[in-house]
Design a protein around this motif. Structure first.
Motif, PDB file in Angstrom:
ATOM      1  N   MET A 173       0.817  -1.207   0.000  1.00 33.44           N
ATOM      2  CA  MET A 173       0.000   0.000   0.000  1.00 33.44           C
ATOM      3  C   MET A 173       0.852   1.258   0.000  1.00 33.44           C
ATOM      4  O   MET A 173       0.360   2.352   0.277  1.00 33.44           O
ATOM      5  N   ALA A 174       2.133   1.109  -0.274  1.00 32.81           N
ATOM      6  CA  ALA A 174       3.026   2.252  -0.372  1.00 32.81           C
ATOM      7  C   ALA A 174       4.177   1.878  -1.292  1.00 32.81           C
ATOM      8  O   ALA A 174       4.632   0.734  -1.300  1.00 32.81           O
ATOM      9  N   VAL A 175       4.604   2.845  -2.082  1.00 33.19           N
ATOM     10  CA  VAL A 175       5.753   2.623  -2.953  1.00 33.19           C
ATOM     11  C   VAL A 175       6.781   3.712  -2.691  1.00 33.19           C
ATOM     12  O   VAL A 175       6.430   4.812  -2.253  1.00 33.19           O
ATOM     13  N   GLU A 340       0.556   1.394  13.526  1.00 34.02           N
ATOM     14  CA  GLU A 340       0.335  -0.010  13.181  1.00 34.02           C
ATOM     15  C   GLU A 340       0.073  -0.197  11.699  1.00 34.02           C
ATOM     16  O   GLU A 340       0.518  -1.186  11.091  1.00 34.02           O
ATOM     17  N   TYR A 341      -0.614   0.776  11.086  1.00 34.42           N
ATOM     18  CA  TYR A 341      -1.001   0.624   9.682  1.00 34.42           C
ATOM     19  C   TYR A 341      -0.242   1.558   8.735  1.00 34.42           C
ATOM     20  O   TYR A 341      -0.658   1.751   7.603  1.00 34.42           O
ATOM     21  N   LYS A 342       0.870   2.096   9.202  1.00 32.30           N
ATOM     22  CA  LYS A 342       1.712   2.895   8.302  1.00 32.30           C
ATOM     23  C   LYS A 342       2.232   1.990   7.192  1.00 32.30           C
ATOM     24  O   LYS A 342       2.724   0.892   7.438  1.00 32.30           O
ATOM     25  N   ASN A 343       2.098   2.452   5.963  1.00 32.37           N
ATOM     26  CA  ASN A 343       2.442   1.683   4.756  1.00 32.37           C
ATOM     27  C   ASN A 343       1.539   0.471   4.566  1.00 32.37           C
ATOM     28  O   ASN A 343       1.813  -0.387   3.723  1.00 32.37           O
ATOM     29  N   LYS A 344       0.479   0.390   5.344  1.00 36.10           N
ATOM     30  CA  LYS A 344      -0.526  -0.659   5.170  1.00 36.10           C
ATOM     31  C   LYS A 344      -1.901  -0.021   4.968  1.00 36.10           C
ATOM     32  O   LYS A 344      -2.923  -0.558   5.366  1.00 36.10           O
ATOM     33  N   GLY A 345      -1.871   1.145   4.359  1.00 34.18           N
ATOM     34  CA  GLY A 345      -3.089   1.917   4.153  1.00 34.18           C
ATOM     35  C   GLY A 345      -2.944   3.344   4.629  1.00 34.18           C
ATOM     36  O   GLY A 345      -3.618   4.239   4.124  1.00 34.18           O
ATOM     37  N   VAL A 346      -2.067   3.583   5.607  1.00 27.22           N
ATOM     38  CA  VAL A 346      -1.754   4.941   6.052  1.00 27.22           C
ATOM     39  C   VAL A 346      -0.547   5.432   5.256  1.00 27.22           C
ATOM     40  O   VAL A 346       0.506   4.787   5.259  1.00 27.22           O
ATOM     41  N   ALA A 347      -0.715   6.545   4.568  1.00 26.57           N
ATOM     42  CA  ALA A 347       0.339   7.067   3.690  1.00 26.57           C
ATOM     43  C   ALA A 347       0.458   8.573   3.870  1.00 26.57           C
ATOM     44  O   ALA A 347      -0.416   9.224   4.467  1.00 26.57           O
ATOM     45  N   LYS A 427      -4.254  -4.558   7.256  1.00 28.69           N
ATOM     46  CA  LYS A 427      -4.395  -3.340   6.472  1.00 28.69           C
ATOM     47  C   LYS A 427      -5.565  -2.513   6.989  1.00 28.69           C
ATOM     48  O   LYS A 427      -6.428  -3.000   7.727  1.00 28.69           O
ATOM     49  N   VAL A 428      -5.578  -1.239   6.575  1.00 29.53           N
ATOM     50  CA  VAL A 428      -6.611  -0.292   7.007  1.00 29.53           C
ATOM     51  C   VAL A 428      -7.978  -0.699   6.465  1.00 29.53           C
ATOM     52  O   VAL A 428      -8.096  -1.156   5.323  1.00 29.53           O
TER      53      VAL A 428
END
Length: 541
Positions: A173-175, A340-347, A427-428
């Motif tokens: 969820m992040a590049v 917890e959800y950074k780069n897993k939906g939090v950007a 993920k979020v």
């Protein structure tokens, strides 16, 4: 696919190729495969050193590999593959890959090249990127060069937009997101030096020893954004020994998509601006020490004595004066679920990560210019955008607010306090906010959240040493002086209002002039191991 002007430019670059190689394409019957075939055939027609084959058997289609053999050695060909049509922000990555494969020397320090060639082990990298991501090229180019230099390094560059099934399977969820031998290696911008240091575990100790051995500086910059770069140029032009300890040259400008308000530069982008800063700094012979994080400032023990800066790797740098230009970073919401959800939906970068949420529901937290611009950008990609603003109205420019309100797939909530980011463990899946007027709690179901609520100065390491404001900014006077003799500060980390590139650059120049003024007023006996040397030609003064 490439217009005549771009073909002419590319053909000029490819004249530097001095070693033959081939582009081996693995294609299917998709429209993307036809586009890739057209691109490769065009490239092959621009250089007699490059041949094109269309009989590749890579499992990822469409894709192509750049292959060569060192004549007479029988060595395995390098393994560099693009599962992508590398245009957009990645066109430069493609050009560099072609040049490096064709024998053109990279602009990298010889020591780093030898370090890459000496890496012991087998490394298979997969880097997921998007063509609209301006953070991705640094990582793509670093891993591409490693594959060119070391036959035990394999690199596959994957466009997440083309291979959505892989992105979904790996919950990317992040590049950029980088996998090494099947395991997550890192996410976000990484430099070549950072990647190599992570693989070469003895590099930090060797680097620290080299830094410890350096003579004292006259001026030491901590931070390499616009403020630090301007200060370095002004100091070096005075003919004094100038050093820079930086985590990354350009600082936060690397994360800026478009720069259209820097006077005399009509339009540029952040990475290009950062590269120009570094080029000018190095032009003046500044000792640039990259990938260095400062952790402690030790003031001089005697008037005019040496100030120390201790680095994360244990090295200590000494200088007669120090200019702090550590900049700022994105502010966190600091609610449950964010970390917890950074780069897993939090950007935090809609330009980079927005394409990964194509057709999905997203939210933007923040109603200033950054937040509203992010929401407008995302609205053209995702199915729906919910904008959450804590205040009673959006703070962005009126023209941006009007544009946002005209979009049919945007919902705006003001007087809304984000209270939690929720997820399913991997993920979020939503966001909770409280209506500050009614007190009611609300849940928004979504797949992505972009945080755009401003900046926080990078000054935690200075607490107890220099005076900080209640916001953590370094308190400076009109000339950039801090409360510590010989220590100056400039840019977004200070109390100077309006965090703008042009203002940071001006403040950096001012701090350098103040530091020079401080140095020339010190007694000669206090110079210890460093002296002021005014040697610059008069024409550059």
């Amino acid at each position: 696919m490439l217009d005549d002007s771009l073909k002419t430019q590319l053909q000029a670059y490819l004249q530097r190729v001095n070693r033959p190689f081939e582009l081996v394409a693995s294609l299917d019957d998709s429209a993307s495969a036809r586009e890739l075939e057209q691109l490769l055939v065009t490239i092959g027609g621009l250089s007699d050193q490059i041949s094109v084959r269309l009989d590749g058997s890579d499992a990822r289609k469409p894709s192509f590999s750049l292959r060569r053999r060192d004549a007479g050695t029988g060595a395995e060909p390098q393994s560099l593959t693009f599962a992508a049509i590398p245009l957009g922000h990645e066109f430069t990555s493609l050009v560099l890959a072609l040049l490096w494969t064709g024998g053109h020397a990279p602009k990298v320090e010889p020591e780093l090249i030898e370090q890459i060639r000496a890496l012991d082990g087998d490394y298979r990298f997969e880097v997921y990127m998007s063509l609209s991501c301006h953070n991705c090229p640094d990582v793509v180019q670093a891993l591409s060069l490693m594959a060119v230099l070391n036959p035990r390094v394999q690199t596959v560059v994957i466009d997440g937009g083309l291979f959505q099934h892989e992105v979904k399977a790996r919950d990317i969820m992040a590049v950029p997101s980088v996998y090494l031998n099947g395991e997550l290696f890192g996410a976000g911008r990484m430099s070549l030096e950072q990647i190599v240091a992570k693989l070469d575990t003895g590099a930090a100790a060797r680097d620290a020893a080299k830094l410890d051995a350096k003579d004292a500086f006259d001026v030491l910059l901590v931070g390499g954004g616009p403020a630090g770069s301007a200060a370095a140029v002004y100091a070096a032009r005075k003919g004094i020994r100038t050093g820079m300890a930086v985590e990354r040259m350009g600082g936060q400008t690397n994360d800026t998509m478009a720069i259209e308000n820097y006077i005399s530069v009509l339009e540029t982008d952040g990475p290009r601006f950062a590269a120009a800063l570094e080029a000018q700094v190095r032009h003046y012979g500044v000792d640039v020490m990259t990938q260095q994080r400062a952790v402690e400032l030790i003031p001089a023990t005697t008037p005019g004595g040496l100030i120390e800066v201790r680095l994360e790797n244990g090295a200590r740098l000494q200088s007669r004066s120090v200019i702090l230009s550590t900049g700022a970073r994105w502010r966190n919401v600091n609610v449950p679920g964010e970390q917890e959800y950074k780069n897993k939906g939090v950007a935090y970068c809609p330009h980079c990560d927005g394409p990964l949420f194509k057709g999905k529901r997203t939210a933007v937290i923040g109603g200033g210019n950054s937040g509203v611009e992010a929401a407008i950008d995302l609205a053209g990609i995702v199915s729906h955008v919910t904008l959450i603003e804590y205040g009673d109205q959006l703070k962005a420019d009126a023209v941006l607010v009007a544009k946002l309100k005209s979009l049919p797939n945007v919902t705006i909530h003001t007087n809304a306090q984000t209270t939690e980011i929720t997820g399913d463990g991997s993920k979020v899946n939503g966001l909770k906010y409280r209506d500050r007027v009614s007190g009611l709690e609300h849940q928004v179901e979504l797949e992505g959240i972009f945080v755009q609520i401003g900046l926080v100065p990078n000054t935690e390491w200075l607490k107890g040493t220099v005076e900080l404001s209640r916001f953590g900014e370094i308190v400076v006077d009109a000339k950039g002086h801090t409360n510590v003799p010989g220590v100056f500060a400039a840019g977004d980390c200070t109390t100077v209002p309006y965090k703008q590139i042009v203002i940071a650059a001006g403040e950096g120049a001012k701090a350098a002039l103040s530091a020079f003024e401080h140095l020339i007023r010190q007694p000669a006996a206090a110079a210890d191991t460093a002296v002021v040397r005014v040697e610059q030609p008069a024409a550059l003064a």
